[in-house]
Enzyme design. Structure first.
Site, PDB file in Angstrom:
ATOM      1  CE1 TYR A   3      -2.876   3.282   1.955  1.00 36.56           C
ATOM      2  CE2 TYR A   3      -1.475   3.573   3.001  1.00 36.56           C
ATOM      3  CZ  TYR A   3      -2.465   4.034   2.578  1.00 36.56           C
ATOM      4  OH  TYR A   3      -2.441   5.458   2.780  1.00 36.56           O
ATOM      5  CB  THR A  19      -4.972  16.324  -1.879  1.00 35.92           C
ATOM      6  OG1 THR A  19      -4.137  16.108  -0.896  1.00 35.92           O
ATOM      7  CG2 THR A  19      -4.811  15.653  -2.932  1.00 35.92           C
ATOM      8  CG  HIS A  40      -1.567  11.231  -4.944  1.00 34.55           C
ATOM      9  ND1 HIS A  40      -2.923  12.170  -4.215  1.00 34.55           N
ATOM     10  CD2 HIS A  40      -1.430  10.324  -4.009  1.00 34.55           C
ATOM     11  CE1 HIS A  40      -3.318  12.077  -2.943  1.00 34.55           C
ATOM     12  NE2 HIS A  40      -2.462  10.823  -2.791  1.00 34.55           N
ATOM     13  CB  SER A  65      -3.254  12.530   5.499  1.00 35.08           C
ATOM     14  OG  SER A  65      -4.031  11.465   5.324  1.00 35.08           O
TER      15      SER A  65
HETATM   16  C1  LIG Z   1       1.284   5.601   1.365  1.00 35.63           C
HETATM   17  C2  LIG Z   1       0.538   6.896   0.700  1.00 35.63           C
HETATM   18  C3  LIG Z   1      -0.685   7.331   1.429  1.00 35.63           C
HETATM   19  C4  LIG Z   1      -0.333   8.924   0.695  1.00 35.63           C
HETATM   20  N1  LIG Z   1      -1.962   9.877   1.728  1.00 35.63           N
HETATM   21  C5  LIG Z   1      -2.049  10.932   0.674  1.00 35.63           C
HETATM   22  C6  LIG Z   1      -2.995  12.256   1.576  1.00 35.63           C
HETATM   23  O1  LIG Z   1      -4.082  11.134   2.711  1.00 35.63           O
HETATM   24  N2  LIG Z   1      -3.306  12.829   0.956  1.00 35.63           N
HETATM   25  C7  LIG Z   1      -2.495  13.497   0.280  1.00 35.63           C
HETATM   26  O2  LIG Z   1      -2.599  14.932  -0.127  1.00 35.63           O
HETATM   27  N3  LIG Z   1      -1.420  13.215  -0.580  1.00 35.63           N
HETATM   28  C8  LIG Z   1      -0.897  11.922   0.209  1.00 35.63           C
HETATM   29  N4  LIG Z   1       0.060  10.968  -0.619  1.00 35.63           N
HETATM   30  C9  LIG Z   1       1.030  11.574  -1.346  1.00 35.63           C
HETATM   31  C10 LIG Z   1       1.815  12.293  -0.868  1.00 35.63           C
HETATM   32  O3  LIG Z   1       1.617  13.633  -0.333  1.00 35.63           O
HETATM   33  C11 LIG Z   1       2.916  12.892  -1.498  1.00 35.63           C
HETATM   34  O4  LIG Z   1       2.717  13.577  -2.670  1.00 35.63           O
HETATM   35  C12 LIG Z   1       3.883  11.595  -2.113  1.00 35.63           C
HETATM   36  O5  LIG Z   1       4.228  10.963  -1.166  1.00 35.63           O
HETATM   37  C13 LIG Z   1       5.465  12.103  -2.886  1.00 35.63           C
HETATM   38  O6  LIG Z   1       5.753  10.852  -3.480  1.00 35.63           O
HETATM   39  P1  LIG Z   1       7.285  10.137  -1.970  1.00 35.63           P
HETATM   40  O7  LIG Z   1       6.868   8.698  -1.453  1.00 35.63           O
HETATM   41  O8  LIG Z   1       8.181   9.310  -3.427  1.00 35.63           O
HETATM   42  O9  LIG Z   1       7.788  11.233  -1.736  1.00 35.63           O
HETATM   43  C14 LIG Z   1       0.403   8.886  -0.356  1.00 35.63           C
HETATM   44  C15 LIG Z   1       1.289   8.979  -0.489  1.00 35.63           C
HETATM   45  C16 LIG Z   1       1.785   7.839   0.479  1.00 35.63           C
HETATM   46  C17 LIG Z   1       2.886   6.678  -0.579  1.00 35.63           C
END
Ligand SMILES: Cc1cc2nc3c(=O)[nH]c(=O)nc-3n(C[C@H](O)[C@H](O)[C@H](O)COP(=O)(O)O)c2cc1C
Length: 401
Positions: free
Chosen positions: A23, A155, A274, A105
């Site tokens: 996940y 977001t 994302h 988040s």
């Molecule tokens: C497991 C997971 C859950 C995420 N949940 C959210 C979220 O709830 N809200 C959001 O805006 N972005 C979410 N993101 C995106 C992150 O905020 C971010 O944009 C992204 O992880 C950046 O890339 P990186 O993991 O390569 O650093 C999520 C990313 C991951 C890996």
């Protein structure tokens, strides 16, 4: 021994049940964009300049009201607390101690009230998903303001949740309870399971008041349906009128969206795909950055995320005009590997790596680093923006200009 981001990912993989690691680690579709995030950063080469008095570079920055010791922020990661009990609180504390910040988040396990009770709200932002039920959205906004958080990050790249092949294979987000497959994967990680059984926070804390599922799996399954896919710029204008603090939009890549955000009076944008989890095939933030900087014309702060793993990666984005970089998976892997200390270590290694890269490149501070683009960078594929031209290969004549 844990030294690098790769090591932390390896330990996290060993510690977490497969469905949970997948996940976090996985992306949408065939994970083309997930890979592209790394590849685009690695394509940017440094062409250092010598003897520039950059032995002790200054890294501090004021970004969107956050007084940062170095321009890195923990990105919102839904259900990150699953990897370690009270994990989001520990991560937020580590960020605050390091002079960084965390944007919490909407789907954190720890409720925003719990986090803000333990961490200075000046070191916190809140990431909002706008729900179909606008009364829920309004109540979330009320709660966030009440705890003293003044930076709201909306977001906008999740009108639907696309197929994430790894989740589908594991049956995560389709199960509404613990299926035999999920249970077997948990039993294979007894240490994690022991912690999970002892913990009290087994739900997405921010959603508890809104009746979105009786257990975490049911909540995870309903979350996608609860988000409003019709969100548009009129909604953003209404939010701008309502939210008296700083307002940031997260999940744009197009220069016209950046220009529109600026026109609406938003304070910042996060260029993001994302973490490769939404539109597979989307370009990466680092590729979008130069044209978006041009479009912003200094009216909005530009942050980026996606694939940033080292101090050198940060330097690339800051040189191209980003105000700050968000990291997602790295801090969650740090948390999985070593709890709050793991998050502290991630931040410390990014800071140290950024410092040494700037010294070796010849940048004494962020302003001089910015002035070194494109002169001290080599790439044949990153558009410079404006006319859409590509950055030419390094030319010595420019270096001496
Ligand atoms: C497991 C997971 C859950 C995420 N949940 C959210 C979220 O709830 N809200 C959001 O805006 N972005 C979410 N993101 C995106 C992150 O905020 C971010 O944009 C992204 O992880 C950046 O890339 P990186 O993991 O390569 O650093 C999520 C990313 C991951 C890996």
């Amino acid at each position: 021994m844990i030294i690098s981001a790769k090591d932390r990912r390896r330990v996290a993989r060993r510690r977490l049940p497969r469905w949970l690691f997948d996940y976090i680690d996985g992306g949408a579709g065939s994970e083309v964009t997930l890979r592209r995030n790394r590849a685009a950063l690695e394509r940017i080469g440094f062409v250092p300049m010598a003897l520039r008095g950059a032995a002790a570079p200054v890294l501090g920055a004021d970004v969107l009201g956050f007084d940062l010791d170095f321009p890195v922020i923990l990105a919102p990661v839904g259900m990150a607390g699953l990897v370690s009990p009270a994990g989001e609180i520990a991560a937020a504390q580590a960020a605050a101690t390091a002079g960084s910040a965390m944007w919490v988040s909407s789907f954190s396990l720890a409720g925003i009230e719990q986090i803000a009770a333990r961490v200075d709200p000046a070191r916190l932002g809140f990431q909002l998903y706008v729900f179909r039920d606008r009364a829920v959205t309004q109540d979330v906004l009320r709660r966030v303001w009440a705890v003293g958080i003044r930076t709201l990050v909306v977001t906008v790249d999740t009108p639907v949740t696309p197929l994430r092949e790894r989740d589908a294979r594991n049956g995560f987000r389709s199960a509404t309870g613990i299926s035999p497959r999920l249970a077997a994967q948990m039993l294979a990680r007894p240490r994690w399971l022991y912690g999970a059984m002892r913990r009290s926070d087994r739900l997405v804390g921010n959603l508890v008041p809104y009746d979105m599922g009786a257990n975490l799996f049911a909540q995870a399954a309903s979350i996608g349906r609860a988000m409003d896919p019709t969100l548009d710029w009129d909604d953003m204008a209404r939010l701008r009128a309502q939210w008296k603090g700083r307002l940031v939009i997260k999940g744009v890549l197009h220069p016209q969206d950046v220009a529109r955000a600026a026109t609406l009076g938003l304070d910042g944008v996060v260029l993001s795909n994302h973490g490769g989890r939404q539109l597979d095939g989307a370009i990466s933030a680092i590729e979008a950055l130069p044209a978006c900087v041009d479009a912003a014309r200094g009216r909005v702060e530009i942050c980026v995320d996606g694939g940033f793993r080292s101090g050198g990666d940060l330097v690339r984005a800051l040189a191209l005009g980003a105000s700050a970089v968000l990291i997602g998976r790295p801090w969650v892997y740090g948390l999985a590997a070593q709890g709050g200390q793991g998050v502290a270590d991630v931040l410390a290694s990014l800071r140290d790596g950024m410092r040494s890269t700037m010294t070796l490149l010849g940048a004494a501070d962020l302003t001089s680093l910015r002035a070194m683009w494109p002169m001290c960078f080599q790439t044949s594929s990153i558009p410079t923006g404006g006319d859409g031209a590509c950055v030419p290969d390094f030319r010595p004549a420019e270096a001496t200009a």
